[in-house]
Design an enzyme around this catalytic site. Structure first.
Site, short mmCIF file in Angstrom:
data_model
loop_
_atom_site.label_atom_id
_atom_site.label_comp_id
_atom_site.label_asym_id
_atom_site.label_seq_id
_atom_site.Cartn_x
_atom_site.Cartn_y
_atom_site.Cartn_z
N SER A 140 0.88 -1.13 0.05
CA SER A 140 0.05 -0.07 -0.12
C SER A 140 0.72 1.31 -0.07
O SER A 140 1.99 1.39 0.49
CB SER A 140 -0.78 0.06 1.35
OG SER A 140 -1.41 1.29 1.32
N TYR A 153 -2.03 -0.74 10.09
CA TYR A 153 -2.24 -1.10 8.65
C TYR A 153 -0.86 -0.98 7.94
O TYR A 153 -0.37 -1.81 7.30
CB TYR A 153 -3.29 -0.52 8.18
CG TYR A 153 -3.50 -0.50 6.64
CD1 TYR A 153 -3.99 -1.84 6.21
CD2 TYR A 153 -3.33 0.23 5.67
CE1 TYR A 153 -4.08 -2.31 4.76
CE2 TYR A 153 -3.41 0.30 4.32
CZ TYR A 153 -3.85 -0.98 3.79
OH TYR A 153 -3.91 -1.09 2.49
N1 LIG Z 1 -8.51 0.38 -2.01
C1 LIG Z 1 -7.51 1.05 -1.58
O1 LIG Z 1 -7.55 2.28 -1.28
C2 LIG Z 1 -6.23 0.32 -1.32
C3 LIG Z 1 -4.97 0.88 -1.36
C4 LIG Z 1 -3.74 0.41 -0.81
C5 LIG Z 1 -3.63 -1.04 -1.03
N2 LIG Z 1 -4.89 -1.75 -1.11
C6 LIG Z 1 -4.72 -3.40 -0.85
O2 LIG Z 1 -5.44 -3.70 -1.78
C7 LIG Z 1 -5.95 -5.21 -1.48
C8 LIG Z 1 -7.11 -5.41 -2.33
O3 LIG Z 1 -7.97 -4.61 -1.57
P1 LIG Z 1 -9.38 -3.93 -2.32
O4 LIG Z 1 -9.01 -2.48 -2.34
O5 LIG Z 1 -9.47 -4.64 -3.47
O6 LIG Z 1 -10.37 -4.19 -1.13
P2 LIG Z 1 -11.77 -4.81 -0.91
O7 LIG Z 1 -12.68 -4.50 -2.21
O8 LIG Z 1 -12.47 -4.83 0.16
O9 LIG Z 1 -11.23 -6.53 -1.35
C9 LIG Z 1 -10.61 -7.08 -0.51
C10 LIG Z 1 -10.49 -8.58 -0.86
O10 LIG Z 1 -9.77 -9.34 0.00
C11 LIG Z 1 -10.72 -10.54 0.57
N3 LIG Z 1 -10.40 -10.97 2.10
C12 LIG Z 1 -10.50 -10.05 2.96
N4 LIG Z 1 -10.20 -10.78 4.07
C13 LIG Z 1 -10.03 -12.15 3.72
C14 LIG Z 1 -9.60 -13.49 4.37
N5 LIG Z 1 -9.66 -13.51 5.68
N6 LIG Z 1 -9.65 -14.42 3.74
C15 LIG Z 1 -9.70 -14.37 2.16
N7 LIG Z 1 -9.91 -13.28 1.53
C16 LIG Z 1 -10.07 -12.20 2.47
C17 LIG Z 1 -12.16 -10.17 0.26
O11 LIG Z 1 -12.84 -11.25 0.05
P3 LIG Z 1 -13.85 -11.92 1.05
O12 LIG Z 1 -14.55 -10.70 1.90
O13 LIG Z 1 -14.96 -12.58 0.17
O14 LIG Z 1 -13.19 -12.79 2.01
C18 LIG Z 1 -11.72 -9.11 -0.90
O15 LIG Z 1 -11.81 -10.08 -2.28
C19 LIG Z 1 -5.67 -5.00 0.01
O16 LIG Z 1 -4.42 -5.95 0.68
C20 LIG Z 1 -5.37 -3.86 0.45
O17 LIG Z 1 -4.67 -3.50 1.65
C21 LIG Z 1 -6.07 -1.27 -1.22
#
Ligand SMILES: NC(=O)c1ccc[n+]([C@@H]2O[C@H](COP(=O)([O-])OP(=O)(O)OC[C@H]3O[C@@H](n4cnc5c(N)ncnc54)[C@H](OP(=O)(O)O)[C@@H]3O)[C@@H](O)[C@H]2O)c1
Length: 241
Positions: A140, A153
């Protein structure tokens, strides 16, 4: 630098039910990869799998060690090989250090660091026996900054960087390329899924750049897998943070 051709490769994408993981699974499939779709939401994964030719829905909780090991085994059994691991599943937690709940802190590290490490440990011997592979860990932009309420985080995402870039050095001789990607604020379910013990005194900081789409970040991830670059920044300005 070793590069990888996506066509006909087998990829595991964790967190594939939503956001960046879903966009990445779609993009890899469009480029001809066969994708194991991993998250906790079985029904959602099965629905997505019907959209994505040759994909496999693999429900798994990334905080559970045995489940992660089984997810890798099942992928290998089904497709016969594993070329790419996109370690993307993750969740946020907002709390000032003083109010950080220790149980939640441990959960964040289990999901955002330990789960990724176990998944790497499971795929490494398989990739080595195949002559190489690619591991992309989703960190991130917050790992590059010190933002109030982001201590838990961002330190988890920093730990993931340390593991990724160390593994990169260790695995060079095996032709396994480990990279890390730093997304900027991205329009997904991330914000609504972020846990909080923040009382609101830090709200209103604002952001200076417009948020990205999940498709934009997926394209960066794809380019990173193809090029084998060590660190992939969502935007060039993030290199200066
Ligand atoms: N969006 C941002 O602004 C941002 C910025 C920087 C980094 N990131 C990183 O990008 C990555 C993806 O996040 P996103 O933005 O796409 O958020 P998101 O839409 O909330 O997606 C998160 C994904 O992780 C899965 N997940 C959560 N807990 C889990 C568990 N215990 N076991 C297996 N799967 C799990 C969720 O699926 P289920 O709920 O179906 O399990 C979902 O598919 C994350 O690592 C996040 O930290 C995001």
């Amino acid at each position: 630098m070793v590069s990888i051709d996506i066509q006909k490769r087998v990829a595991i994408v964790t967190g594939a039910s939503s956001g960046i993981g879903l966009a990445t699974a779609r993009l890899l499939t469009a480029k001809g990869a066969r994708v194991a779709l991993v998250s906790r939401s079985k029904d959602t994964l099965e629905r997505i799998s019907k959209e994505l030719p040759s994909s496999l829905a693999l429900p798994a909780d990334i905080t559970k060690e045995n489940t992660i090991r089984r997810m890798v085994e099942q992928t290998k059994e089904h497709f016969g090989r594993i070329d790419i691991l996109i370690n993307n599943a993750g969740q946020g937690y907002d709390a000032p250090i003083e109010k950080t709940n220790i149980t939640t802190f441990r959960y964040i590290f289990e999901l955002d660091v330990v789960g990724q490490l176990i998944a790497m440990q499971e795929v490494i011997p398989i990739m080595r026996s195949q002559g190489g592979g690619s591991i992309m860990n989703v960190s991130s932009g917050t790992a590059l900054m010190y933002l109030p309420t982001m201590g838990a985080y961002s330190s988890a995402k920093r730990a993931l960087v340390g593991i990724s870039l160390t593994a990169r050095e260790e695995l060079k001789r095996d032709n396994i390329v480990v990279s890390v990607v730093y997304p900027y604020i991205t329009l997904t379910n991330f914000q609504e899924n972020t846990m909080t013990d923040s009382v609101g005194e830090w709200e209103g900081g604002g952001s200076y750049h417009p948020a990205d789409t999940a498709e934009y970040v997926a394209q960066k991830i794809l380019e990173g897998v193809e090029s084998g670059e060590a660190e992939i920044f969502a935007h060039d300005w993030m290199r200066e943070l």
